[in-house]
Design an enzyme around this catalytic site. Structure first.
Site, PDB file in Angstrom:
ATOM      1  CG  PHE A 156     -22.097   1.238  -4.190  1.00 57.08           C
ATOM      2  CD1 PHE A 156     -21.658   0.508  -3.638  1.00 57.08           C
ATOM      3  CD2 PHE A 156     -24.257   1.388  -2.751  1.00 57.08           C
ATOM      4  CE1 PHE A 156     -21.584  -0.026  -2.466  1.00 57.08           C
ATOM      5  CE2 PHE A 156     -23.477   1.055  -1.753  1.00 57.08           C
ATOM      6  CZ  PHE A 156     -22.421  -0.071  -1.594  1.00 57.08           C
ATOM      7  CE1 TYR A 185      -3.393  -2.763   0.051  1.00 58.87           C
ATOM      8  CE2 TYR A 185      -4.244  -2.369   2.122  1.00 58.87           C
ATOM      9  CZ  TYR A 185      -4.048  -2.951   1.437  1.00 58.87           C
ATOM     10  OH  TYR A 185      -5.152  -3.799   1.192  1.00 58.87           O
ATOM     11  N   GLY A 189     -17.361  -2.800  -8.866  1.00 61.81           N
ATOM     12  CA  GLY A 189     -16.572  -3.614  -9.371  1.00 61.81           C
ATOM     13  C   GLY A 189     -15.341  -3.156  -8.644  1.00 61.81           C
ATOM     14  CB  SER A 206     -13.633  -2.998  -2.704  1.00 56.85           C
ATOM     15  OG  SER A 206     -12.331  -1.950  -2.079  1.00 56.85           O
ATOM     16  N   PRO A 207     -15.944  -2.069   0.763  1.00 55.19           N
ATOM     17  CG  PRO A 207     -15.934  -1.263   2.672  1.00 55.19           C
ATOM     18  CD  PRO A 207     -15.301  -2.037   2.369  1.00 55.19           C
TER      19      PRO A 207
HETATM   20  N1  LIG Z   1      -6.833  -7.503   0.224  1.00 55.87           N
HETATM   21  C1  LIG Z   1      -7.141  -6.919  -0.735  1.00 55.87           C
HETATM   22  O1  LIG Z   1      -7.074  -7.548  -1.971  1.00 55.87           O
HETATM   23  C2  LIG Z   1      -7.844  -5.622  -0.844  1.00 55.87           C
HETATM   24  C3  LIG Z   1      -7.814  -5.045  -2.006  1.00 55.87           C
HETATM   25  C4  LIG Z   1      -8.571  -3.863  -2.142  1.00 55.87           C
HETATM   26  C5  LIG Z   1      -8.181  -3.399  -0.336  1.00 55.87           C
HETATM   27  N2  LIG Z   1      -8.400  -4.272   0.802  1.00 55.87           N
HETATM   28  C6  LIG Z   1      -8.569  -3.313   1.823  1.00 55.87           C
HETATM   29  O2  LIG Z   1     -10.530  -2.635   1.811  1.00 55.87           O
HETATM   30  C7  LIG Z   1      -9.615  -1.328   2.510  1.00 55.87           C
HETATM   31  C8  LIG Z   1     -10.785  -0.875   1.791  1.00 55.87           C
HETATM   32  O3  LIG Z   1     -10.895  -0.491   0.294  1.00 55.87           O
HETATM   33  P1  LIG Z   1     -11.612   0.830  -0.132  1.00 55.87           P
HETATM   34  O4  LIG Z   1     -11.042   2.026  -0.251  1.00 55.87           O
HETATM   35  O5  LIG Z   1     -11.325  -0.182  -1.944  1.00 55.87           O
HETATM   36  O6  LIG Z   1     -12.978   0.696   0.423  1.00 55.87           O
HETATM   37  P2  LIG Z   1     -14.285   1.629   0.424  1.00 55.87           P
HETATM   38  O7  LIG Z   1     -14.190   1.729   1.476  1.00 55.87           O
HETATM   39  O8  LIG Z   1     -15.456   1.383  -0.032  1.00 55.87           O
HETATM   40  O9  LIG Z   1     -13.247   2.997  -0.730  1.00 55.87           O
HETATM   41  C9  LIG Z   1     -12.876   4.167  -0.001  1.00 55.87           C
HETATM   42  C10 LIG Z   1     -13.016   5.285  -1.044  1.00 55.87           C
HETATM   43  O10 LIG Z   1     -14.327   5.725  -1.669  1.00 55.87           O
HETATM   44  C11 LIG Z   1     -14.902   6.655  -1.169  1.00 55.87           C
HETATM   45  N3  LIG Z   1     -16.332   6.469  -0.661  1.00 55.87           N
HETATM   46  C12 LIG Z   1     -16.350   5.883   0.074  1.00 55.87           C
HETATM   47  N4  LIG Z   1     -18.183   6.369   0.460  1.00 55.87           N
HETATM   48  C13 LIG Z   1     -17.966   6.862  -0.048  1.00 55.87           C
HETATM   49  C14 LIG Z   1     -20.047   7.719  -0.603  1.00 55.87           C
HETATM   50  N5  LIG Z   1     -20.550   7.936   0.181  1.00 55.87           N
HETATM   51  N6  LIG Z   1     -19.263   9.194  -1.818  1.00 55.87           N
HETATM   52  C15 LIG Z   1     -17.785   9.169  -2.513  1.00 55.87           C
HETATM   53  N7  LIG Z   1     -16.682   8.947  -2.136  1.00 55.87           N
HETATM   54  C16 LIG Z   1     -16.900   7.615  -1.307  1.00 55.87           C
HETATM   55  C17 LIG Z   1     -13.313   7.090  -0.578  1.00 55.87           C
HETATM   56  O11 LIG Z   1     -13.615   8.582  -0.304  1.00 55.87           O
HETATM   57  P3  LIG Z   1     -13.146   8.734   0.846  1.00 55.87           P
HETATM   58  O12 LIG Z   1     -11.471   8.784   1.217  1.00 55.87           O
HETATM   59  O13 LIG Z   1     -13.124  11.061   0.641  1.00 55.87           O
HETATM   60  O14 LIG Z   1     -14.084   8.795   2.178  1.00 55.87           O
HETATM   61  C18 LIG Z   1     -12.304   6.372  -0.717  1.00 55.87           C
HETATM   62  O15 LIG Z   1     -11.843   7.338  -1.786  1.00 55.87           O
HETATM   63  C19 LIG Z   1      -8.249  -1.237   1.750  1.00 55.87           C
HETATM   64  O16 LIG Z   1      -7.968   0.350   2.661  1.00 55.87           O
HETATM   65  C20 LIG Z   1      -7.604  -2.238   2.446  1.00 55.87           C
HETATM   66  O17 LIG Z   1      -7.672  -2.166   3.485  1.00 55.87           O
HETATM   67  C21 LIG Z   1      -8.350  -5.367   0.606  1.00 55.87           C
END
Ligand SMILES: NC(=O)c1ccc[n+]([C@@H]2O[C@H](COP(=O)([O-])OP(=O)(O)OC[C@H]3O[C@@H](n4cnc5c(N)ncnc54)[C@H](OP(=O)(O)O)[C@@H]3O)[C@@H](O)[C@H]2O)c1
Length: 308
Positions: A228, A52, A222, A217-218
């Protein structure tokens, strides 16, 4: 905040996790505030990976809170290895795993990891080598527990046949707009796309084998195609249903999107990626919302899924 024990460990974990993939976007002060907010909200679990931020996130995290033994004890730290991001391939060799963990510990300024995950399955994996690496890491106290990420049941079986430590976690992609681990189980034996079982029933396998699922990525649709929530062009019906249910519980849409995962009886953890302290608080509000069965299904269907 809801807590539960990860089976096969002595860890009592929050069902909301702070993920650290996106933290390099923040200044040191903003990051410090985000981590403090997470801890004040009751989050005790922090997810990292050696890749990361191009390998920088772990160090940024430790520096932001000026990691010391007393802070360290209040946290459950998990990291992952096995991806060589600069050349885009996977490496589960003993040498790579051992070297990666030494780097992780140095960057996080700690002498142990609570959990180490293998990030993505390496088809060239030799399980005997992984077993040797895990034994060395476990015996030296550098890693207490082990797990995997993005692995299917047979890959876990293969690894577990050789590894002496129980694999306790499988981190998988899951959001309302990305539900393959749930879809095929709802549409068993039907002649439709949704019935295609692409992951070997990984959800049921993990439940049967006491492996805790962590949903990554909750809020994404995609593979990082954007959240969403609030996307009325692609997800009008889903947002309408979520907003209505959010109003009923007096919380934000983020809390309901979180609760849709925490409501599942598998006791999953939700790995947040937000860099925004308010959104993190909103998400934590979904930790314990007891969505009714009807509400859970309404949301599932509004995302475009079929319930036969
Ligand atoms: N094991 C694996 O292969 C894998 C892969 C990917 C990720 N991960 C782990 O999962 C964690 C979460 O992944 P993710 O960051 O993709 O998850 P996420 O929480 O689904 O997405 C976060 C991103 O979406 C934005 N966001 C969320 N809700 C929003 C909304 N209502 N309106 C506008 N923007 C919104 C956030 O912006 P803001 O920052 O402005 O809130 C941020 O840029 C990572 O930090 C990592 O630890 C693991």
């Amino acid at each position: 905040m809801k807590y539960f024990p990860i089976k096969g460990t002595n860890l009592n974990v929050s069902n909301i996790v702070m993920g650290n993939m996106r933290i390099p976007q923040l200044s040191k002060t903003e990051l410090e505030k985000l981590i403090r907010t997470a801890m004040e909200e009751g989050i005790n679990f922090f997810d990292h990976a050696d890749i990361y931020g191009g390998g920088e996130s772990e160090e940024l995290f430790a520096d932001a809170i000026e990691m010391n033994p007393s802070t360290r004890e209040k946290m459950i730290l998990q990291s992952k290895c096995g991806i060589v991001s600069k050349d885009n391939y996977f490496d589960f060799s003993k040498e790579h795993i051992l070297k990666s963990v030494d780097g992780i510990l140095k960057r996080l300024k700690t002498d142990y990891l609570d959990i180490l995950l293998l990030h993505r399955p390496d088809p060239l994996m030799e399980p005997e080598e992984v077993a040797e690496a895990f034994d060395e890491l476990h015996n030296s106290g550098k890693v207490h527990y082990f797990g995997v990420s993005n692995h299917n049941p047979m890959q876990i079986e293969l690894l577990q046949k050789y590894v002496s430590q129980k694999l306790v976690v499988n981190q998988l992609q899951l959001s309302i707009a990305h539900t393959p681990i749930i879809d095929s189980g709802i549409a068993v034996n039907m002649n439709i796309d949704q019935s295609v079982n692409r992951d070997g029933s990984v959800l049921e396998y993990c439940r049967l084998n006491d492996i805790t699922i962590q949903a990554w990525s909750p809020y994404q649709n995609g593979f990082f195609e954007g959240p969403f929530l609030g996307d009325l062009e692609k997800f009008p019906k889903l947002n309408e249903v979520i907003d209505r249910i959010a109003e009923k519980y007096g919380v934000t849409n983020t809390a309901i999107a979180t609760a849709w995962i925490t409501r599942h009886p598998a006791n999953m953890q939700v790995v947040l990626g937000t860099t925004n302290a308010q959104r993190l608080k909103d998400a934590c509000a979904g930790s314990e919302i007891p969505l009714t069965r009807d509400e859970w299904y309404q949301i599932y269907k509004a995302a475009g899924n079929m319930v036969p």
